[in-house]
Write a protein that holds these residues in place. Structure first.
Motif, mmCIF file in Angstrom:
data_model
loop_
_atom_site.group_PDB
_atom_site.id
_atom_site.type_symbol
_atom_site.label_atom_id
_atom_site.label_comp_id
_atom_site.label_asym_id
_atom_site.label_seq_id
_atom_site.Cartn_x
_atom_site.Cartn_y
_atom_site.Cartn_z
ATOM 1 N N ALA A 99 0.827 -1.212 0.000
ATOM 2 C CA ALA A 99 0.000 0.000 0.000
ATOM 3 C C ALA A 99 0.859 1.259 0.000
ATOM 4 O O ALA A 99 0.563 2.228 -0.715
ATOM 5 C CB ALA A 99 -0.931 -0.027 1.218
ATOM 6 N N ILE A 100 1.924 1.275 0.795
ATOM 7 C CA ILE A 100 2.812 2.443 0.863
ATOM 8 C C ILE A 100 3.446 2.714 -0.499
ATOM 9 O O ILE A 100 3.494 3.865 -0.971
ATOM 10 C CB ILE A 100 3.900 2.227 1.934
ATOM 11 N N LEU A 101 3.949 1.643 -1.135
ATOM 12 C CA LEU A 101 4.613 1.823 -2.430
ATOM 13 C C LEU A 101 3.646 2.330 -3.496
ATOM 14 O O LEU A 101 4.030 3.116 -4.367
ATOM 15 C CB LEU A 101 5.236 0.492 -2.877
ATOM 16 N N GLN A 102 2.391 1.881 -3.418
ATOM 17 C CA GLN A 102 1.441 2.302 -4.452
ATOM 18 C C GLN A 102 0.809 3.654 -4.153
ATOM 19 O O GLN A 102 0.750 4.532 -5.025
ATOM 20 C CB GLN A 102 0.340 1.258 -4.629
ATOM 21 N N SER A 120 3.396 0.675 -9.780
ATOM 22 C CA SER A 120 2.351 -0.077 -10.482
ATOM 23 C C SER A 120 1.920 -1.296 -9.668
ATOM 24 O O SER A 120 2.628 -1.716 -8.743
ATOM 25 C CB SER A 120 2.864 -0.547 -11.844
ATOM 26 N N THR A 121 0.778 -1.855 -10.022
ATOM 27 C CA THR A 121 0.245 -3.008 -9.296
ATOM 28 C C THR A 121 1.196 -4.197 -9.364
ATOM 29 O O THR A 121 1.472 -4.852 -8.348
ATOM 30 C CB THR A 121 -1.130 -3.405 -9.857
ATOM 31 N N PHE A 122 1.716 -4.492 -10.545
ATOM 32 C CA PHE A 122 2.627 -5.628 -10.693
ATOM 33 C C PHE A 122 3.861 -5.443 -9.810
ATOM 34 O O PHE A 122 4.307 -6.381 -9.147
ATOM 35 C CB PHE A 122 3.053 -5.778 -12.154
ATOM 36 N N SER A 123 4.404 -4.217 -9.780
ATOM 37 C CA SER A 123 5.625 -3.954 -9.008
ATOM 38 C C SER A 123 5.390 -4.147 -7.514
ATOM 39 O O SER A 123 6.223 -4.748 -6.823
ATOM 40 C CB SER A 123 6.117 -2.529 -9.280
ATOM 41 N N GLU A 125 -7.347 0.811 -8.926
ATOM 42 C CA GLU A 125 -8.416 -0.082 -9.356
ATOM 43 C C GLU A 125 -7.887 -1.458 -9.742
ATOM 44 O O GLU A 125 -8.499 -2.486 -9.427
ATOM 45 C CB GLU A 125 -9.158 0.535 -10.549
ATOM 46 N N SER A 126 -6.732 -1.494 -10.397
ATOM 47 C CA SER A 126 -6.164 -2.779 -10.808
ATOM 48 C C SER A 126 -5.745 -3.614 -9.602
ATOM 49 O O SER A 126 -5.871 -4.837 -9.598
ATOM 50 C CB SER A 126 -4.965 -2.558 -11.732
ATOM 51 N N PHE A 127 -5.260 -2.952 -8.546
ATOM 52 C CA PHE A 127 -4.876 -3.675 -7.334
ATOM 53 C C PHE A 127 -6.115 -4.211 -6.620
ATOM 54 O O PHE A 127 -6.121 -5.340 -6.116
ATOM 55 C CB PHE A 127 -4.082 -2.760 -6.396
ATOM 56 N N SER A 143 -5.824 -5.931 -0.793
ATOM 57 C CA SER A 143 -6.665 -5.723 -1.962
ATOM 58 C C SER A 143 -8.145 -5.823 -1.606
ATOM 59 O O SER A 143 -8.957 -5.009 -2.040
ATOM 60 C CB SER A 143 -6.310 -6.749 -3.043
ATOM 61 N N ARG A 144 -8.489 -6.841 -0.796
ATOM 62 C CA ARG A 144 -9.904 -7.037 -0.441
ATOM 63 C C ARG A 144 -10.430 -5.880 0.404
ATOM 64 O O ARG A 144 -11.567 -5.447 0.237
ATOM 65 C CB ARG A 144 -10.071 -8.362 0.303
ATOM 66 N N LEU A 145 -9.587 -5.370 1.328
ATOM 67 C CA LEU A 145 -10.017 -4.272 2.192
ATOM 68 C C LEU A 145 -9.844 -2.897 1.545
ATOM 69 O O LEU A 145 -10.358 -1.900 2.062
ATOM 70 C CB LEU A 145 -9.224 -4.308 3.506
#
Length: 388
Positions: free
Chosen positions: A96-99, A105-108, A164-166, A306-308
């Motif tokens: 979460a911090i990185l994004q 990005s989500t993949f990263s 949104e992708s995450f 992701s779920r929360l």
């Protein structure tokens, strides 16, 4: 000649008895799960078995199920990991911090969470395997260290929202048609695998169960796969977290049953001295067990965050106990050397079912803790009694 035939007949009867006993033991969990479903369905007026609730149930169990897969290997090897809950919170918080704060990005961020989890698992495994510090102490310390790092990095804040992708990782569904296609492919693979195993055992001259037994199991599993797919498709489809759990389970069931590494883990947990005398590198294999557990904790952290759609300082709190309980309920022995990943998955489903059913019935939270604690005590007692 007649004496040889009588000996063969006795051995066959003995093998049939052993096979029946093992089948009865493995199906006890399924019977318990069915009873739980029936009881909660009655008390909730059928709401428990609705498509919406089943979809929520499979999504909720995904985090604990991923942890239970890794915890099974840890316990089978004769160790324990009390840090996985804090590691789930830390890896999810780092993602979460990185994004959110740094725009990754989500993949990263997913890749980073899994790698960081594996590195921290490596750190703990090094202490256990190469410095002979008991896993209980190392992972208890890790539980405090990882939670402290999470609070420090996040500054005690809730980090949200995710991209949104995450969010799609923990909140999306496989559409109806691909869901049914996947179910049919799974059934075909199951039939092919059964035929292949029977043929392989026949060529090796090993005992083969009756065809009605093997193909009867295939028929039951196929019906269950189609029924679950149908019920989930009545809502939005098959939850992606459930598919992730299924994929990881298949991979690690194969590793534990069909690879040298898997057999080494069972040998180490069953009798470490004998394993060492057999030439097994105990330190290296124990190290890998903790690396795998750390990586799976990273996967679980991503699923939870992701779920929360947020990361909090309390994320993953007490998850280690749920994962251990799932393994023990599923037949994994705390003494080491015994346990199956499939059983741990059923154990995770039982734990999630109890939480879910009691929540629907509006039973207060403290009762959920009491019930789960009692179930864990009874499961360990049954394990110890069976050993005696």
């Amino acid at each position: 000649m007649s004496r040889q035939l009588s000996t063969v007949n006795v051995n066959e009867q003995r093998n049939k008895g052993i096979s029946f006993k093992l089948d009865l033991q493995s199906y006890t969990l399924m019977i318990a799960l069915v009873l739980i479903a029936v009881i909660f369905s009655i008390f909730t007026g059928g709401e428990y078995l609705s498509s919406r609730n089943l979809s929520n149930l499979f999504t909720q169990m995904s985090v604990i199920a991923v942890l239970a897969v890794g915890m099974t290997l840890v316990i089978v090897a004769g160790h324990i990991d009390l840090s996985v809950g804090s590691l789930v919170g830390l890896t999810g918080g780092i993602a979460a911090i990185l994004q959110v704060w740094h725009g990754w990005s989500t993949f990263s961020v997913v890749f980073a969470a899994i790698i960081i989890g594996a590195i921290l698992g490596l750190w703990q495994g090094w202490w256990v395997a190469y410095r002979a510090v008991p896993a209980f102490i190392v992972t208890l310390g890790g539980m405090l260290v990882f939670r402290g790092i999470l609070i420090g990095l996040s500054k005690g804040q809730t980090i949200a929202p995710m991209s949104e992708s995450f969010k799609q990782i923990g909140n999306s569904y496989l559409p109806y048609v691909p869901g049914y296609i996947l179910a049919l492919v799974s059934i075909v693979i199951l039939v092919f695998w059964t035929i292949r195993n029977r043929s392989k055992r026949m060529n090796m001259g090993l005992m083969i169960p009756a065809a009605t037994v093997d193909y009867g199991k295939v028929a039951v599993y196929s019906i269950l796969i189609l029924l679950i797919t149908y019920m989930l498709n009545r809502y939005y489809g098959i939850p992606v977290p459930f598919l992730i759990v299924a994929l990881l389970s298949i991979i690690f069931i194969f590793i534990s049953n069909k690879t040298a590494f898997g057999r080494y883990i069972y040998a180490i947990g069953g009798n470490q001295e004998a394993a060492a005398l057999s030439g097994i590198n105990i330190k290296r294999n124990i190290l890998w067990v903790f690396i795998i557990m750390g990586g799976l904790s990273g996967v679980a952290g991503v699923l939870l965050t992701s779920r929360l759609n947020a990361a909090t300082v309390n994320a993953g709190n007490m998850y280690e106990l749920d994962a251990i309980a799932a393994c023990v309920i599923g037949g994994t022995s705390l003494m080491g050397g015994k346990g199956k990943i499939f059983g741990a998955l059923i154990g995770a489903l039982i734990m999630a079912s109890i939480d879910n059913g009691m929540s629907i019935m509006n039973i207060e939270t403290f009762w959920q803790y009491i019930v789960k604690g009692l179930i864990l005590i009874i499961a360990v007692w049954i394990d110890i009694s069976s050993k005696k």
